[in-house]
Design a protein around this motif. Structure first.
Motif, PDB file in Angstrom:
ATOM      1  N   SER A 177       0.845  -1.193   0.000  1.00 28.11           N
ATOM      2  CA  SER A 177       0.000   0.000   0.000  1.00 28.11           C
ATOM      3  C   SER A 177       0.880   1.242   0.000  1.00 28.11           C
ATOM      4  O   SER A 177       1.895   1.293   0.694  1.00 28.11           O
ATOM      5  N   THR A 220      -3.649   2.042   2.715  1.00 25.61           N
ATOM      6  CA  THR A 220      -3.446   1.006   3.722  1.00 25.61           C
ATOM      7  C   THR A 220      -4.749   0.713   4.460  1.00 25.61           C
ATOM      8  O   THR A 220      -5.092  -0.457   4.703  1.00 25.61           O
ATOM      9  N   GLN A 273      -6.699  -2.821   4.673  1.00 22.26           N
ATOM     10  CA  GLN A 273      -6.956  -3.400   5.988  1.00 22.26           C
ATOM     11  C   GLN A 273      -8.430  -3.745   6.164  1.00 22.26           C
ATOM     12  O   GLN A 273      -8.774  -4.751   6.800  1.00 22.26           O
ATOM     13  N   ILE A 330       0.342  -7.284   4.417  1.00 21.81           N
ATOM     14  CA  ILE A 330       0.335  -5.951   3.810  1.00 21.81           C
ATOM     15  C   ILE A 330       1.602  -5.216   4.242  1.00 21.81           C
ATOM     16  O   ILE A 330       1.908  -5.147   5.428  1.00 21.81           O
ATOM     17  N   PHE A 364       3.167  -1.464   4.002  1.00 21.54           N
ATOM     18  CA  PHE A 364       2.942  -0.084   3.574  1.00 21.54           C
ATOM     19  C   PHE A 364       4.282   0.598   3.317  1.00 21.54           C
ATOM     20  O   PHE A 364       5.280   0.326   3.991  1.00 21.54           O
ATOM     21  N   PHE A 385      -3.037   0.608  12.326  1.00 22.13           N
ATOM     22  CA  PHE A 385      -2.459  -0.426  11.468  1.00 22.13           C
ATOM     23  C   PHE A 385      -1.591  -1.409  12.244  1.00 22.13           C
ATOM     24  O   PHE A 385      -1.530  -2.589  11.909  1.00 22.13           O
ATOM     25  N   ILE A 397       0.068  -6.425   9.112  1.00 26.32           N
ATOM     26  CA  ILE A 397       0.558  -5.201   8.469  1.00 26.32           C
ATOM     27  C   ILE A 397       1.879  -4.746   9.091  1.00 26.32           C
ATOM     28  O   ILE A 397       2.045  -4.772  10.314  1.00 26.32           O
TER      29      ILE A 397
END
Length: 330
Positions: free
Chosen positions: A98, A104, A108, A116, A118, A129, A140
């Motif tokens: 992201s 992001t 999510q 994920i 970022f 996050f 994340i």
């Protein structure tokens, strides 16, 4: 070589062919989804994309051979980010990248299991996050693009190049910068110690940018800070053209602003963040978990000053600033 020996050797070689072919076929193509908040045609987005792909290739992930990258470009629209996040998750990728806080958040909302990473987020804890920078705690992790303390540096730079400034507007879009308070609280606290009036400047469109900057430009002793925000990159040409028209000393978060005509920038090289994201994706594809990879904070900041723009604004760049700058654009 005797005929029997040749046949034996050939038979042994042929016998290994299926094994070699099987080994090649067993290398599964991995899939990465990338959600960018910028437009595909944006030169800055292209630079970030190039850095990401190049680093992946250096780490052994070659498109068309063992990895496939699916991109979605939101061009600053939060609604498109949400739509594209859903599309990417439905592709069932091995990992997601992201680029921005709202991107992001959109990913999510779609998955709590797909990793994920970022590559351009300001306040991952406040945004929900990660649990902490050292121990993300979920699916994340990633790379911070800036930190609130940089506002103090911006104030110092403003006092150095434009000591007459007594009021500063802080420009951002609340939709794409929901973390704005992260910066604004630091901005207000730091500016009050310098007897500078801090002006909150939320905008939602280029028209609102123009309205605010026109009003600010009519007032004496005015300057401007531009927040690290997706929309500010999208609006950037409008911002620095208006800053020149109204002779507003302005400090920006990234080099691209100064390179294209802004007065100066102080911040990280975002391509470094994309290279970092690629390294984390590599580690995840090789078996590591996002919650095992700490969020990385920026360690290198660069000052870029546009001497041509300073001259147009009637400002003199101090020698100390020239010496400190990584780049002075003549």
């Amino acid at each position: 070589m005797r005929r029997r020996e040749f046949i034996t050797l050939l038979g042994g070689t042929v016998a290994t062919w299926p094994l070699a072919a099987g080994a090649q076929q067993s290398e599964r193509t991995r899939r990465i989804g990338v959600l960018s908040s910028l437009a595909e045609t944006d030169v800055e987005a292209q630079a970030w994309d190039t850095a990401f792909r190049k680093r992946l290739a250096e780490l052994g992930w070659i498109e068309g051979r063992n990895v496939r990258i699916d991109y979605r470009w939101a061009a600053g629209s939060v609604d498109r980010m949400r739509l594209f996040a859903s599309e990417l998750v439905q592709l069932n990728p091995d990992a997601l990248v992201s680029i921005s806080t709202p991107a992001t958040a959109a990913l999510q909302a779609e998955t709590r299991t797909i990793p994920i990473v970022f590559a351009w987020v300001s306040d991952p804890i406040g945004s929900g996050f990660v649990s902490s920078l050292a121990h993300p705690g979920g699916n994340i992790t990633g790379f911070l693009n800036i930190e609130a303390s940089v506002v103090g540096k911006w104030l110092s730079l403003m006092r150095e190049i434009a000591p007459q400034v007594s009021r500063i507007g802080f420009l951002y879009n609340p939709q794409t910068a929901p973390y704005a308070r992260y910066y604004l609280d630091t901005f207000r606290a730091a500016s009050s110690t310098l007897a500078i009036e801090a002006i909150d400047a939320p905008v939602h469109s280029t028209e609102e940018v123009e309205a605010f900057m026109t009003k600010l430009g009519d007032e004496a002793g005015a300057g401007l800070f531009v927040m690290s925000d997706t929309s500010m990159i999208v609006y950037r040409k409008t911002i620095y053209s208006l800053a020149e028209r109204y002779r507003l000393p302005t400090i920006y978060p990234y080099r691209v602003f100064a390179a294209e005509g802004g007065l100066m920038s102080y911040g990280v090289d975002v391509t470094d963040l994309l290279r970092g994201a690629a390294s984390y994706i590599d580690r995840i594809l090789r078996g590591e978990k996002p919650n095992e990879l700490p969020v990385q904070q920026p360690t290198r900041f660069e000052l870029v000053v546009n001497a041509k723009t300073a001259k147009k604004l009637g400002l003199t760049i101090p020698t100390s600033m020239v010496v400190a700058a990584q780049e002075v654009i003549e």
